[in-house]
Design an enzyme around this catalytic site. Sequence first.
Site, PDB file in Angstrom:
ATOM      1  N   GLU A  60       7.648   3.254   3.359  1.00 44.11           N
ATOM      2  CA  GLU A  60       8.396   4.516   3.309  1.00 44.11           C
ATOM      3  C   GLU A  60       9.834   4.326   3.800  1.00 44.11           C
ATOM      4  OE1 GLU A  60       5.794   7.263   5.465  1.00 44.11           O
ATOM      5  OE2 GLU A  60       4.725   7.657   3.598  1.00 44.11           O
ATOM      6  N   ASP A  76      -3.988   8.827   2.735  1.00 48.24           N
ATOM      7  CA  ASP A  76      -3.216   9.271   3.900  1.00 48.24           C
ATOM      8  C   ASP A  76      -3.852  10.473   4.592  1.00 48.24           C
ATOM      9  OD1 ASP A  76      -1.227   9.403   5.720  1.00 48.24           O
ATOM     10  OD2 ASP A  76       0.317  10.122   4.360  1.00 48.24           O
ATOM     11  N   GLU A 114      -1.896  16.944  10.386  1.00 45.29           N
ATOM     12  CA  GLU A 114      -0.891  16.993   9.318  1.00 45.29           C
ATOM     13  C   GLU A 114      -1.436  17.607   8.033  1.00 45.29           C
ATOM     14  OE1 GLU A 114       0.863  13.190   8.336  1.00 45.29           O
ATOM     15  OE2 GLU A 114       1.972  14.027   6.649  1.00 45.29           O
ATOM     16  N   GLU A 157     -12.354  22.095   4.392  1.00 49.60           N
ATOM     17  CA  GLU A 157     -12.472  21.346   3.139  1.00 49.60           C
ATOM     18  C   GLU A 157     -12.806  22.283   1.977  1.00 49.60           C
ATOM     19  OE1 GLU A 157     -15.653  18.472   3.151  1.00 49.60           O
ATOM     20  OE2 GLU A 157     -14.752  17.329   1.500  1.00 49.60           O
TER      21      GLU A 157
HETATM   22  O1  GCW Z   1       1.465  10.522   6.117  1.00 47.19           O
HETATM   23  C1  GCW Z   1       2.668   9.975   6.295  1.00 47.19           C
HETATM   24  C2  GCW Z   1       3.421  11.010   7.049  1.00 47.19           C
HETATM   25  C3  GCW Z   1       4.674  10.441   7.617  1.00 47.19           C
HETATM   26  C4  GCW Z   1       4.299   9.251   8.481  1.00 47.19           C
HETATM   27  C5  GCW Z   1       3.560   8.232   7.630  1.00 47.19           C
HETATM   28  C6  GCW Z   1       3.046   7.054   8.425  1.00 47.19           C
HETATM   29  C7  GCW Z   1       5.304   8.486  10.490  1.00 47.19           C
HETATM   30  O2  GCW Z   1       3.675  12.087   6.209  1.00 47.19           O
HETATM   31  O3  GCW Z   1       5.298  11.441   8.356  1.00 47.19           O
HETATM   32  O4  GCW Z   1       5.395   8.673   9.116  1.00 47.19           O
HETATM   33  O5  GCW Z   1       2.448   8.828   7.061  1.00 47.19           O
HETATM   34  O6  GCW Z   1       1.872   7.051   8.764  1.00 47.19           O
HETATM   35  O7  GCW Z   1       3.789   6.144   8.694  1.00 47.19           O
END
Ligand code: GCW
Length: 663
Positions: free
Chosen positions: A271, A350, A378, A496
């Site tokens: 990222e 994620d 999140e 869920e």
């Molecule tokens: O899920 C994503 C998040 C990011 C995060 C990334 C990660 C810290 O949206 O905010 O960054 O994962 O785990 O590195």
Amino acid sequence: MKNWTQGWLVYGPKKVSGNDKFVEKISVLGFDKESIILQNAINELDNGITGMLSVKPEIVFDEQLTKGLCITKNKEIAAEGYDIEEKEGLVTLSASDENGLLYGMFELLRRISMEKPLTGIKVSEKPSNPFRMYNHWDNMDGSIERGYSGKSFFFENEEVVVNERTKDYCRLIASVGINAVVINNVNVVGPATHLITERYMDKVKKMTDLFAGYGIKLFLSLNFAAAIELGGPNSADPLDSEVINWWEQKIAEVYAKIPNLGGFLVKADSEGRPGPFTYGRTQADGANMLADIIKPYGGIIIWRCFVYNCQQDWRDYKTDRARAAYDNFIQMDGDYHDNVILQIKNGPMDFQVREPISPLLGGLKKTNQMLEVQVAQEYTGHQIDVCYLIPMFKEILSFKTYCAEENDTIADVISGRTLGNKNTGFAAVVNTGNDKNWTGNDLAGANFYGFGRLAYNTNLTAEKIAEEWIRQALSNDVEVVEKVLKILMESRTTYEKYTTPLGIGWMVTPHVHYGPSVDGYEYSRWGTYHRADHLGMGVDRTDKGTGYAQQYYEPNASMYNNMETCPEELLLFFHHVPYTYTLKSGKTLIQHIYDTHFEGVEEVETMIASWATLKDKVDEEIFAVVTERFNRQLLNAREWRDQVNTYFYRKSGIADEKGRKIY
Ligand code: GCW
């Protein structure tokens, strides 16, 4: 007055249950009196007992008692473990080291807080996982990436903060067995890169020492390109001798000042973060370079595996983000040096509310591994919606990978049982901030508490952990315990139901990740698609699709590959399925989507009604905060229900059998 609560360490008056007679006199035998951990433990015990049992204990050293409490050093006990036994009026707590003593002492306080008698107690505990770690994503300006509980209590205006609250934080996490913490965000930018420089080192040292007094190792997230930013060589190539020299000096400087630093956590090539790939090097080259340099100081490099292409084309059906961690790390299995730990997210995508287990976990057979989960909500409701995550973590831990003849579950892999290694563990991105109650929603405190307990003892059930938290943080009242337990235990399933069906995930408002947006990520670069059309939905990850299912060992690979044997809660993760496909329940896929979304909202209404009955039984402020969050959860759940149902009704043209309102 502190403007923060004591979480679950609430030492108000308790039903005595005969416990007072054991704590009037306490003797400590065989431990170093000067030890800070010991002193912290004794202070805690003193405060806890005085507050809960109205007894001011007399504390003596090296005197064998016949009645009361003896805290004894016993070399036979496992590292960080403890035994507690009551016999004829004498409670003996034994441990071989100070962490064990501290944890045993917290176990005593927990029992007293839960109004359980110490008479007849006999427990023998040792940690399931060597590293039990919290990762904070706190930034130095005080903001928290994916934080839902206010601002950072570690950083403010680009300064490191060490104060009374830091200490209370240590007490909280030590009480559940956490022994390692990363204080800064894995995305290391701006001043955070300077945490390893003179500018911050005094403060970091102060914090490291404070943590050490509670048996906690402090770690820092590292910018892999720090050399460039801190005036070193204009490169981060891990095989470049100038770069290596720079790191040697830097790490020597850091450890000269902070000899008890745990090490570093690194998010590289992910990222937008720099990493070895930029220089045509492997992840192992990057991790080993740092690990070799830090080794003489006893340091550890924790290297994240969240490496994927975030510039994907949604038109491309072959590239699959789910494959990425495995594809990027599996070839170098065995190449990582022994003070490197690969930190792997629980799922291949994620932190969605439902994902399969990452095939990299246990897929690696010669590499130290640490499981990473997200306690910060999140994708699971931002600590507005209730979502008790321990049941999900239990599922993850019990997953059978087939990586070995025996000891092949995720719990085995991360405890070191599978490979007989010791640099392994369990980490969570944590959900705290400087909100008064630490976690925004008080009920999210159960996750903050629960992760530590589970990481220490993987065999605890999610129910037991929840009950412990409720009794300590809310009340021992039976009605409170029963009702809140039910709310917590059902909350993930409910969440869920009203959000994303059968493992497909996403469908969230982009970037924010709260609330529905079915197509929010559908035409984006992030590799997170549902692929819905007028006939069906889901991602084909079989051998005819992206081939992701083949990353598992047999029989898992075939199980997922075949629509009939694929666990239904993951059906849409692995398969593109017609809306008219009949599930095991006898319902069609589309009807299942409608039903679960209506049920999800009804379940939230039931939870709210149940919580409302506890008004006079829980702390007024907690009651108000949770009620307000529940009201927002209900709005969120309705929005999800209506958007998801409407979307799939419009795509499929198939009506709800029950004729309910769809827009
Ligand atoms: O899920 C994503 C998040 C990011 C995060 C990334 C990660 C810290 O949206 O905010 O960054 O994962 O785990 O590195």
